[in-house]
Design an enzyme around this catalytic site. Structure first.
Site, short mmCIF file in Angstrom:
data_model
loop_
_atom_site.label_atom_id
_atom_site.label_comp_id
_atom_site.label_asym_id
_atom_site.label_seq_id
_atom_site.Cartn_x
_atom_site.Cartn_y
_atom_site.Cartn_z
N ASP A 67 10.30 2.39 -10.12
CA ASP A 67 9.33 3.12 -9.31
C ASP A 67 9.51 2.86 -7.83
O ASP A 67 10.28 1.99 -7.42
CB ASP A 67 7.90 2.75 -9.75
CG ASP A 67 7.69 1.24 -9.90
OD1 ASP A 67 8.53 0.47 -9.43
OD2 ASP A 67 6.68 0.84 -10.49
N ASN A 136 -4.32 -3.89 -15.56
CA ASN A 136 -4.93 -2.80 -16.35
C ASN A 136 -3.96 -2.27 -17.40
O ASN A 136 -4.17 -1.20 -17.96
CB ASN A 136 -5.40 -1.67 -15.43
CG ASN A 136 -4.25 -1.03 -14.64
OD1 ASN A 136 -3.10 -1.42 -14.80
ND2 ASN A 136 -4.57 -0.06 -13.80
N HIS A 138 -0.81 -1.39 -16.85
CA HIS A 138 0.21 -0.42 -16.41
C HIS A 138 1.61 -1.00 -16.52
O HIS A 138 1.83 -2.20 -16.41
CB HIS A 138 -0.09 0.15 -15.01
CG HIS A 138 0.17 -0.72 -13.83
ND1 HIS A 138 -0.77 -1.01 -12.88
CD2 HIS A 138 1.30 -1.35 -13.43
CE1 HIS A 138 -0.23 -1.78 -11.95
NE2 HIS A 138 1.03 -2.00 -12.26
N GLU A 143 -0.27 4.45 -14.92
CA GLU A 143 -1.65 3.95 -15.00
C GLU A 143 -2.29 4.35 -16.32
O GLU A 143 -1.78 5.21 -17.04
CB GLU A 143 -2.45 4.52 -13.82
CG GLU A 143 -1.90 4.13 -12.43
CD GLU A 143 -2.15 2.67 -12.05
OE1 GLU A 143 -2.50 1.85 -12.93
OE2 GLU A 143 -2.00 2.34 -10.87
C1 GLP Z 1 3.29 -3.29 -9.72
C2 GLP Z 1 4.61 -2.61 -10.15
C3 GLP Z 1 4.91 -2.89 -11.58
C4 GLP Z 1 4.67 -4.36 -11.82
C5 GLP Z 1 3.19 -4.64 -11.81
C6 GLP Z 1 2.82 -6.10 -11.94
O1 GLP Z 1 2.35 -2.44 -9.20
N1 GLP Z 1 4.69 -1.22 -9.90
O2 GLP Z 1 6.24 -2.51 -11.89
O3 GLP Z 1 5.19 -4.75 -13.07
O4 GLP Z 1 2.58 -4.02 -10.73
O5 GLP Z 1 3.10 -6.79 -10.75
P1 GLP Z 1 3.20 -8.36 -10.64
O6 GLP Z 1 4.45 -8.75 -11.29
O7 GLP Z 1 3.23 -8.64 -9.16
O8 GLP Z 1 2.00 -8.91 -11.28
#
Ligand code: GLP
Length: 239
Positions: A67, A136, A138, A143
């Site tokens: 992404d 959440n 995702h 989402e």
């Molecule tokens: C972000 C990214 C995801 C990631 C997630 C968790 O928004 N777009 O690809 O896996 O949130 O992030 P983190 O690893 O910092 O907890």
């Protein structure tokens, strides 16, 4: 869904790096699906060590990132392009032409989504996809409520996601409202998936994931329909 419980973040990072290195050593032209966020940082650090100390060769490897924010520009310090360059790509010998990250500054975002999905079809799918999990549920920027049939698309970020990611920006207002992300269907095309969860702030999401049936309202749970998914979870996240 298989579950691998590890002690802590360091073990999670070493385990994940080891799996990636195994794929790259056995298939030099392998395709890797990569994620951003805080969770894979340790894995990338271990991969850089592996490149320097264990002669792991990324010359023929192709990468697809999940992404990118829309509207930041790839040279913005918080773009995922910059993140990947600084935290991994510029430290290993992956060829620039084999690096694929959705372009969040494309003039025509709909065509960019199609271009990216086609590229995954042509070159991919990833032999191994690395995923983090949002609180959440995702995955990528898919989402809650995202269709299981979704391919690369534009999303409006949930307020909770913008708040969680605000720590990287000087204020919440600066966090983009939209992003481009591989869809759930695009992710499910991967041959094998490692879903990483570390830290007590992920414990609730891990519990929900393990207890619920596949449900689009908790995107990570739909991975249960894939035949080769491993949740790598450390003790503080409930492993
Ligand atoms: C972000 C990214 C995801 C990631 C997630 C968790 O928004 N777009 O690809 O896996 O949130 O992030 P983190 O690893 O910092 O907890």
């Amino acid at each position: 869904m298989n579950v691998v419980s590890v002690k802590d973040y360091q073990e999670l990072s070493e385990y994940t790096c080891n799996e990636i290195e195994r794929v790259v050593r056995s298939t030099p032209h392998s395709v890797l699906g990569l994620a951003t966020g805080g969770t894979p940082l340790g894995t990338y650090r271990e991969m850089i060590n592996g490149f320097k100390e264990r002669n792991v060769d990324y010359r023929h490897v192709t990468t697809f990132n999940l992404d990118e924010y829309i509207g930041l520009g790839r040279d913005h310090p918080q773009s995922y392009y910059t993140y990947m360059m600084n935290n991994l790509f510029k430290h290993i010998n992956v060829s620039p032409e084999n690096i694929h990250i959705p372009n969040g500054s494309a003039e025509e975002m709909d065509s960019e989504c199609l271009r990216y999905e086609r590229l995954i079809e042509e070159i991919g799918p990833p032999d191994l996809q690395i995923l983090g999990i949002g609180s959440n549920g995702h995955i990528g920027f898919n989402e809650p409520g995202t269709s299981i049939t979704s391919e690369t698309h534009i999303v409006e970020l949930a307020e909770s996601t913008r708040k969680a990611n605000a720590r990287y920006f000087s204020s919440l207002d600066e966090v983009p409202q939209h992003a481009i992300t591989m869809g759930i269907q695009s992710i499910l095309k991967s041959k094998r998936i490692l879903l990483l969860a570390s830290g007590s702030h992920k414990a609730k999401a891990v519990k929900t994931l393990l207890e619920c049936l596949p449900d689009e309202q908790f995107p990570a749970s739909v991975l249960k329909g894939h035949g080769d998914v491993t949740l790598v979870v450390d003790e503080s996240a409930g492993g």
